[in-house]
Design a protein around this motif. Sequence first.
Motif, PDB file in Angstrom:
ATOM      1  N   THR A   1     -11.453   0.412  10.335  1.00 13.48           N
ATOM      2  CA  THR A   1     -12.884   0.692  10.356  1.00 13.48           C
ATOM      3  C   THR A   1     -13.594   0.180   9.112  1.00 13.48           C
ATOM      4  O   THR A   1     -14.808   0.254   9.019  1.00 13.48           O
ATOM      5  CB  THR A   1     -13.152   2.208  10.458  1.00 13.48           C
TER       6      THR A   1
ATOM      7  N   LEU B   1     -13.014  11.310   0.665  1.00 11.81           N
ATOM      8  CA  LEU B   1     -13.676  11.096   1.946  1.00 11.81           C
ATOM      9  C   LEU B   1     -15.176  10.931   1.710  1.00 11.81           C
ATOM     10  O   LEU B   1     -15.728  11.506   0.774  1.00 11.81           O
ATOM     11  CB  LEU B   1     -13.430  12.291   2.864  1.00 11.81           C
ATOM     12  N   THR B   2     -15.797  10.126   2.565  1.00 14.05           N
ATOM     13  CA  THR B   2     -17.234   9.914   2.425  1.00 14.05           C
ATOM     14  C   THR B   2     -17.912  10.095   3.776  1.00 14.05           C
ATOM     15  O   THR B   2     -17.242  10.255   4.793  1.00 14.05           O
ATOM     16  CB  THR B   2     -17.546   8.492   1.929  1.00 14.05           C
ATOM     17  N   ASP B   3     -19.236  10.041   3.749  1.00 15.60           N
ATOM     18  CA  ASP B   3     -19.975  10.166   4.999  1.00 15.60           C
ATOM     19  C   ASP B   3     -19.606   9.078   5.984  1.00 15.60           C
ATOM     20  O   ASP B   3     -19.642   9.284   7.188  1.00 15.60           O
ATOM     21  CB  ASP B   3     -21.482  10.109   4.714  1.00 15.60           C
ATOM     22  N   THR B   4     -19.266   7.887   5.474  1.00 17.57           N
ATOM     23  CA  THR B   4     -18.929   6.799   6.388  1.00 17.57           C
ATOM     24  C   THR B   4     -17.428   6.739   6.694  1.00 17.57           C
ATOM     25  O   THR B   4     -17.029   6.112   7.650  1.00 17.57           O
ATOM     26  CB  THR B   4     -19.372   5.440   5.811  1.00 17.57           C
ATOM     27  N   THR B   5     -16.619   7.399   5.886  1.00 17.09           N
ATOM     28  CA  THR B   5     -15.178   7.477   6.161  1.00 17.09           C
ATOM     29  C   THR B   5     -14.770   8.946   6.215  1.00 17.09           C
ATOM     30  O   THR B   5     -14.149   9.449   5.300  1.00 17.09           O
ATOM     31  CB  THR B   5     -14.364   6.772   5.076  1.00 17.09           C
ATOM     32  N   PRO B   6     -15.154   9.631   7.288  1.00 16.88           N
ATOM     33  CA  PRO B   6     -14.890  11.070   7.305  1.00 16.88           C
ATOM     34  C   PRO B   6     -13.439  11.436   7.607  1.00 16.88           C
ATOM     35  O   PRO B   6     -13.065  12.587   7.423  1.00 16.88           O
ATOM     36  CB  PRO B   6     -15.822  11.592   8.394  1.00 16.88           C
ATOM     37  N   TRP B   7     -12.645  10.471   8.084  1.00 19.83           N
ATOM     38  CA  TRP B   7     -11.229  10.750   8.319  1.00 19.83           C
ATOM     39  C   TRP B   7     -10.405   9.952   7.323  1.00 19.83           C
ATOM     40  O   TRP B   7     -10.592   8.747   7.193  1.00 19.83           O
ATOM     41  CB  TRP B   7     -10.815  10.336   9.730  1.00 19.83           C
TER      42      TRP B   7
ATOM     43  N   ARG C   1     -16.726   0.643  15.528  1.00 16.64           N
ATOM     44  CA  ARG C   1     -16.121   1.004  14.260  1.00 16.64           C
ATOM     45  C   ARG C   1     -14.789   0.267  14.073  1.00 16.64           C
ATOM     46  O   ARG C   1     -14.484  -0.219  12.998  1.00 16.64           O
ATOM     47  CB  ARG C   1     -15.853   2.495  14.271  1.00 16.64           C
TER      48      ARG C   1
ATOM     49  N   ALA D   1     -16.407  -2.549   9.546  1.00 15.34           N
ATOM     50  CA  ALA D   1     -17.651  -2.103  10.175  1.00 15.34           C
ATOM     51  C   ALA D   1     -18.460  -1.211   9.247  1.00 15.34           C
ATOM     52  O   ALA D   1     -19.671  -1.354   9.135  1.00 15.34           O
ATOM     53  CB  ALA D   1     -17.338  -1.370  11.475  1.00 15.34           C
ATOM     54  N   THR D   2     -17.801  -0.285   8.579  1.00 16.85           N
ATOM     55  CA  THR D   2     -18.557   0.681   7.788  1.00 16.85           C
ATOM     56  C   THR D   2     -18.872   0.153   6.400  1.00 16.85           C
ATOM     57  O   THR D   2     -19.784   0.651   5.748  1.00 16.85           O
ATOM     58  CB  THR D   2     -17.769   1.983   7.618  1.00 16.85           C
TER      59      THR D   2
END
Lengths: 268, 607
Positions: B324, B35-41, B187, B327-328
């Motif tokens: 998403t 998981l990353t800051d831009t893909t938190p789920w 998103r 977008a991210t």
Amino acid sequence: MKAILTDVSKCIGCDKCVEACDSEQKQRPYKLWKWSSDDGLSGDRFTSVLRLDNNHYVRKQCRHCVSPACVSVCPVGALKKTPEGPVVYDADKCMGCRYCMMACPYGIPRYTWQDAVPLVRKCTMCYENRIKQGKQPTCTEACTEEATIFGERNHLLTVAKRRLRQQSDKYIQKVYGEKDVGGTGVLYISPVKLNFLGWKEEVGTNPLPLLTAPAMTAVLPAFFTVGAGMTALHWITKRRQMVAEMKQTETTHIKPLDRSSEDETENS
Amino acid sequence: MKLKTVKALLWFFLGIGTITGAARFLFGLGATTNLTDTTPWGIWIGFDVMGGVALAAGGFVLAGSVYILRLERYRPIVRAAVLTAFLGYLAVAVGLLFDLGLPWNIWHLIIFWNPHSPLFEVGWCVMLYLTILLLEFSPVVLEKIPALESVCKALKKAALPLVVLGIMLSTLHQSSLGSLMLIMPFRLHPLWYSPILPVMFLVSAVGLGLAMVIFEATVTGWLYDREHETDLLSGLGKAASVVLGFYIVLKLVDLAVQGKFGFLFQHSWETWIYWLELILSAALPAALLSRQRIRNSKAGLLSSATLVVIGFVWNRINVSGIATIRATGTDYVPSLIEISISLWVVSAAVLVFLFFVEHFKVWEEEAGTRDALHAPPVFEPVSQTWNDETFYGSVKRHSLVYAMGAALALMLLPQDARTGAQPVVIPVQRARIADKLVIDGNRSGMAVSFDHDLHKQKNGETESCRLCHHMRKPLDKTTPCADCHRDMQRMTYIFDHDLHREKLQAQDGCVKCHENTNLPKTFKTVTDCETCHTDMRLQNSVIKVDEKTPKNYAGGYQDAMHGLCITCHTQKKEELKKPRHDECATCHRDLPKMVIAKLDTLYGRLP
């Protein structure tokens, strides 16, 4: 409501605001992690200076939206919009669902993924230590160029619009954040296009919480409608069964035995 | 045999997941997930929660059919469906505990309210519905205990209100899972974003619930060699085909109303994924199940139900993650640890399900034959031994595969999951040639000789490392030279307004530069610097001030040196009798010979 105005044409990219913020918030040293995004914000950094075209610089930080998406989605109300304007986070309430990170149109909230007890972290406009005492945030204080200034939102809007009017050839004629997603507490004016702002270049003027509002207001009516509907349906099926049974008794004059499921399948 | 294999496999997954799960709680999400800051789920939300809740929809659909619509013929399978739902929701809750950053705070949902949040609503509904499913299912367990007969009877009597309440709650949270994504119009890819996402989620949950009942009945039937009435399941299949058909119509009409029909034929990978999802989850199974011949065959039923299950889990993963990516701009592939924990949750749920099937009356028939598998050891009076083959046999086998799984996980555990997350290290290149580095600090294709030690010394020894080395700028290996040496290559603006005002004495001075008082006092309307500073740019200056150069700017230092010295020396080479003075090394004396040779080949000797 308090706000911050950042004038991209004045910023020289010295990172003073970042340094001031890091020391004010007692941040751990900035490190690069595999989950870091390339805008420089992280669980340990609330603001960062990005380089734009033509040697322009811009500061990225939480926009402190007027109607914040993060506040509206937090299931436990750990994020709160204060009357003074800043959106603040209460670590004691948070349960770590990270819905705020998903919902933010600007992708601002960050997570301290490296910790076994992780928290959501983002700019608070120095709410606890400065705004409450009537002081300005440390970043605007640190800026030597007055590129990022603090004040009442309405006042800053007039300042921004005056600059746009007076130097109309220099700026793009838009106060970024005036109306975006219902208005934000951090405003930008710029000579170059600011498309770093959100997930999309144009985020529209509609406050995002309004998108979920219809679904959420429908919750209770739907709940009871379904309940009533199901009860009514049950009553109908029960009556139908009774009528069918009575018809059977009329024709056969024998009291029906306990109906088992096999009977039902045969009949159908 | 097949039962043994399946169970062994599940225990193996349990073993792996125990270790990886422990690592997740010990070292945090960063060390164990992608998981990353831009893909938190990630997969835990997309598959475990979104998918899990949808898969457990069979419970309310079937309970409703039997208790409300009085389709009595489905009563034999209602208990299994309710059990699946209960375990499914339990799995969702457990999966969520892994995903939450602070899972020990999950009870905060009960005391801190935010009714505007769809997640708050989902959380409450799932909590309540879990309780209801527990009550609905508990008679199966309680009827085995004679002392609790009265409780059991009361619960059986309360079945109808419980079912109604269960349907009410299910309607809410199945749809609210769709509402979760409503706030992310930027998103989500336009193909998936829709204001009626909640309705789509609800309709698909009904369709998936029906398919899940078919799937589960067929698979357990295969495992325990018990025959199901195919006409029973084919009835469900017929209903599913109607619901799925409606779902497709809903999807397409929604796209048309939103004016997004064009996206369906765009050339992008999302379009392909969307088509695949729509065909797998709804179109193909709806078509298959509408044919009576396929509906009545076991293989046909199973394959169409499997399609629906895979398709809709895929749909939930798409909506909460894959849509998403554009977008991210960050791709996310779940780490093996994330997958293993998801498998742990699913395996545990399936094993508990099998346990109930073997020990309780889950189908409305005796479970007697299956008991033998887990019979306690029997004392054999003749040979004076405990006959423990069936009991300890399975325990031994399961312990073995469990330990094997755990050992495998321990062996393959990545470094981060053993020690906690470590920051990304970008190795700094050591000075290889003496103490000078030839670096392309500005990434402009121009190399300079860089005195590393001098910089270190002047900027405060070890404290100064962070000034340049991957500390100040995101994803920058070092800070570009020009960040400090701002005038290095740039036109420089050195005008000091206050000094001018002081020297020219205020008001009178203003008019000197801002000649036309009617014009706004901006940089554009001001008198050129050269008007007063006549020596600022000499007539014969070699620094070229081209059209692009803004007036009032002085040339950069580097430009000045290079422009003046080199051009002149090249021109007057013969005259001055100093033929090498136009070469790099003339000034850059500190460069080692090797480097000069390299520079000469790179940029050539100046003509």
